[in-house]
Design an enzyme around this catalytic site. Sequence first.
Site, PDB file in Angstrom:
ATOM      1  N   CYS A   1       1.040  -1.392  -0.094  1.00  0.00           N
ATOM      2  CA  CYS A   1       0.133  -0.015   0.137  1.00  0.00           C
ATOM      3  C   CYS A   1       0.769   1.457  -0.015  1.00  0.00           C
ATOM      4  O   CYS A   1       0.326   2.281  -0.207  1.00  0.00           O
ATOM      5  CB  CYS A   1      -0.959  -0.153   1.091  1.00  0.00           C
ATOM      6  SG  CYS A   1      -1.585  -1.566   1.162  1.00  0.00           S
TER       7      CYS A   1
ATOM      8  N   HIS B   1      -3.362   6.598   2.987  1.00  0.00           N
ATOM      9  CA  HIS B   1      -3.727   5.433   2.880  1.00  0.00           C
ATOM     10  C   HIS B   1      -4.862   5.061   3.089  1.00  0.00           C
ATOM     11  O   HIS B   1      -5.173   5.228   4.509  1.00  0.00           O
ATOM     12  CB  HIS B   1      -2.610   4.292   2.985  1.00  0.00           C
ATOM     13  CG  HIS B   1      -3.170   3.269   2.838  1.00  0.00           C
ATOM     14  ND1 HIS B   1      -3.964   2.601   1.753  1.00  0.00           N
ATOM     15  CD2 HIS B   1      -2.761   1.871   3.751  1.00  0.00           C
ATOM     16  CE1 HIS B   1      -3.933   1.384   1.843  1.00  0.00           C
ATOM     17  NE2 HIS B   1      -3.215   0.838   3.172  1.00  0.00           N
TER      18      HIS B   1
ATOM     19  N   ASN C   1     -10.130  -0.582   1.377  1.00  0.00           N
ATOM     20  CA  ASN C   1      -8.564  -0.877   1.122  1.00  0.00           C
ATOM     21  C   ASN C   1      -8.135  -1.049  -0.138  1.00  0.00           C
ATOM     22  O   ASN C   1      -8.262  -2.483  -0.564  1.00  0.00           O
ATOM     23  CB  ASN C   1      -7.804  -1.583   2.407  1.00  0.00           C
ATOM     24  CG  ASN C   1      -6.239  -1.381   2.156  1.00  0.00           C
ATOM     25  OD1 ASN C   1      -5.787  -0.976   1.032  1.00  0.00           O
ATOM     26  ND2 ASN C   1      -5.526  -1.702   3.153  1.00  0.00           N
TER      27      ASN C   1
HETATM   28  O1  UT7 Z   1      -3.128  -2.109   4.026  1.00  0.00           O
HETATM   29  C1  UT7 Z   1      -3.275  -3.164   4.956  1.00  0.00           C
HETATM   30  C2  UT7 Z   1      -3.329  -2.758   6.271  1.00  0.00           C
HETATM   31  N1  UT7 Z   1      -4.185  -3.597   6.940  1.00  0.00           N
HETATM   32  C3  UT7 Z   1      -4.892  -2.819   8.043  1.00  0.00           C
HETATM   33  O2  UT7 Z   1      -4.613  -1.914   8.206  1.00  0.00           O
HETATM   34  C4  UT7 Z   1      -5.494  -3.734   8.908  1.00  0.00           C
HETATM   35  C5  UT7 Z   1      -5.584  -2.994  10.202  1.00  0.00           C
HETATM   36  N2  UT7 Z   1      -6.253  -3.926  11.307  1.00  0.00           N
HETATM   37  C6  UT7 Z   1      -7.608  -3.746  11.379  1.00  0.00           C
HETATM   38  O3  UT7 Z   1      -8.178  -3.005  10.719  1.00  0.00           O
HETATM   39  C7  UT7 Z   1      -8.542  -4.538  12.268  1.00  0.00           C
HETATM   40  O4  UT7 Z   1      -7.533  -5.438  13.021  1.00  0.00           O
HETATM   41  C8  UT7 Z   1      -9.689  -5.663  11.646  1.00  0.00           C
HETATM   42  C9  UT7 Z   1     -10.609  -4.672  11.092  1.00  0.00           C
HETATM   43  C10 UT7 Z   1      -9.063  -6.231  10.288  1.00  0.00           C
HETATM   44  C11 UT7 Z   1     -10.040  -6.558  12.528  1.00  0.00           C
HETATM   45  O5  UT7 Z   1     -10.567  -5.815  13.834  1.00  0.00           O
HETATM   46  P1  UT7 Z   1     -10.062  -6.436  15.374  1.00  0.00           P
HETATM   47  O6  UT7 Z   1     -10.777  -5.599  16.322  1.00  0.00           O
HETATM   48  O7  UT7 Z   1      -8.658  -6.553  15.306  1.00  0.00           O
HETATM   49  O8  UT7 Z   1     -10.749  -7.963  15.218  1.00  0.00           O
HETATM   50  P2  UT7 Z   1      -9.882  -9.147  15.478  1.00  0.00           P
HETATM   51  O9  UT7 Z   1      -9.343  -9.736  14.245  1.00  0.00           O
HETATM   52  O10 UT7 Z   1      -8.950  -9.249  16.899  1.00  0.00           O
HETATM   53  O11 UT7 Z   1     -11.316 -10.083  16.026  1.00  0.00           O
HETATM   54  C12 UT7 Z   1     -12.101  -9.799  17.212  1.00  0.00           C
HETATM   55  C13 UT7 Z   1     -13.190 -10.601  17.010  1.00  0.00           C
HETATM   56  C14 UT7 Z   1     -12.827 -11.998  17.007  1.00  0.00           C
HETATM   57  O12 UT7 Z   1     -13.700 -13.019  17.655  1.00  0.00           O
HETATM   58  P3  UT7 Z   1     -13.490 -13.480  19.259  1.00  0.00           P
HETATM   59  O13 UT7 Z   1     -12.264 -14.368  18.756  1.00  0.00           O
HETATM   60  O14 UT7 Z   1     -13.174 -12.364  19.974  1.00  0.00           O
HETATM   61  O15 UT7 Z   1     -14.695 -14.140  19.583  1.00  0.00           O
HETATM   62  C15 UT7 Z   1     -13.044 -12.523  15.554  1.00  0.00           C
HETATM   63  O16 UT7 Z   1     -13.456 -13.773  15.315  1.00  0.00           O
HETATM   64  O17 UT7 Z   1     -14.045 -10.281  16.142  1.00  0.00           O
HETATM   65  C16 UT7 Z   1     -14.304 -11.473  15.210  1.00  0.00           C
HETATM   66  N3  UT7 Z   1     -14.164 -11.178  13.755  1.00  0.00           N
HETATM   67  C17 UT7 Z   1     -15.514 -10.785  13.129  1.00  0.00           C
HETATM   68  N4  UT7 Z   1     -16.762 -10.683  13.658  1.00  0.00           N
HETATM   69  C18 UT7 Z   1     -17.676 -10.285  12.751  1.00  0.00           C
HETATM   70  C19 UT7 Z   1     -13.310 -11.132  12.739  1.00  0.00           C
HETATM   71  N5  UT7 Z   1     -13.768 -10.598  11.627  1.00  0.00           N
HETATM   72  C20 UT7 Z   1     -15.076 -10.444  12.004  1.00  0.00           C
HETATM   73  C21 UT7 Z   1     -15.906  -9.948  11.015  1.00  0.00           C
HETATM   74  N6  UT7 Z   1     -17.407  -9.907  11.633  1.00  0.00           N
HETATM   75  N7  UT7 Z   1     -15.738  -9.490   9.792  1.00  0.00           N
END
Ligand code: UT7
Length: 336
Positions: free
Chosen positions: A118, A258, A288
């Site tokens: 990116c 970005h 993104n």
């Molecule tokens: O240019 C590329 C750069 N990439 C980025 O900038 C990514 C930066 N990171 C993020 O934006 C965030 O980490 C995400 C939006 C991708 C994810 O958010 P998060 O708050 O970090 O979620 P997580 O992956 O830690 O997951 C938290 C919970 C989990 O459930 P449990 O284990 O706590 O029960 C996941 O299974 O949220 C769950 N989860 C979802 N729930 C509903 C993960 N994805 C989803 C979803 N819908 N799409």
Amino acid sequence: MINNIIPLKIAGVGYCIPETVVTNDDLTKLYDTSDEWIYTRTGIKERRLVSGNESAVDLGYKAAERALEKSGLKVEDIDMVICASSAPPELYPAIACRIQAHMGIPNDVPAFDITAACSGLIYAMSIARGFIASGMYKSILLVATDNNSRLLNWEDRSASILFGDGAGAMVVTASDDGVDDIISIDIRANGSIGDLIKLPLAGKNCPLVEANDEQPQFIEMNGKEVYKFVARTLPQYVEEMIEKAGMKAEEIDYLIPHQANLRIIQAVQERLGYSDEKVVTNIKYYGNTSAASIPLAMAESVEQGKVKLGSTAILCGFGAGMTWGGAIVRLREGIC
Ligand code: UT7
């Protein structure tokens, strides 16, 4: 600091997005998620995805044609094509070579791709600046394009909610009025955390060597760790970049970041003390788009009149590598 360099003019910018819209509600048909979950964590409501035979080459080509038209240059004037992509339709030929052929850019002009995810446009601008500053090349076409949707695991709800497809392009040329449109530019990388976002192309071993099952080849991301790294690094980096350029944040008209996560953008905005009017965001509609994200945000916001020309902007991005970078630029009248 390099003295006696040939200054660079940003002569034209353009963008292209696919027509197909996939909303957060649509994604609920694929896995357990909700519009509320996605929007509150990322600021994304929908994204555009390629369909049929359309690919990052087609999007890049259209964005490039628009940027070239705005620049007032012709295909024969282009001395080099650099394409930034992290989710290309094919690893080779380079997208830059495909675009060279599509556009009828002379056949002996060098054309190559770079992978800085990116941060790709900022890396490409930095490379182009070196070539133009030294007098080696005069006019360079930069294209940043990605078709992430073909390389995502659509069962991985944590990564696949984030990405969309798109392209942006920029034509840069030796400035004829002594004004350098790149006031400052900086690129960085930290390969020791490279596993945070990756797209494996592991393939499998030669059967004469030893058995090795073919691995799935999808974008893999540790979203939480990426988020933590970027939230810790980017706001301070942008602030220091402005300081090193001998400027104050209030002297720069716009922040064009970005578009990865609205909360990260807001952290940079807060650090710079900018009002919403100074910050370009289109993540709500496109998600993104990786390398395309910054030039797409730039060209679209100018076209929509949200960014006025005759202004300055700070661009900043980060991505797989991990790479990051920033540029303080002048946006002249007529570039879009
Ligand atoms: O240019 C590329 C750069 N990439 C980025 O900038 C990514 C930066 N990171 C993020 O934006 C965030 O980490 C995400 C939006 C991708 C994810 O958010 P998060 O708050 O970090 O979620 P997580 O992956 O830690 O997951 C938290 C919970 C989990 O459930 P449990 O284990 O706590 O029960 C996941 O299974 O949220 C769950 N989860 C979802 N729930 C509903 C993960 N994805 C989803 C979803 N819908 N799409």
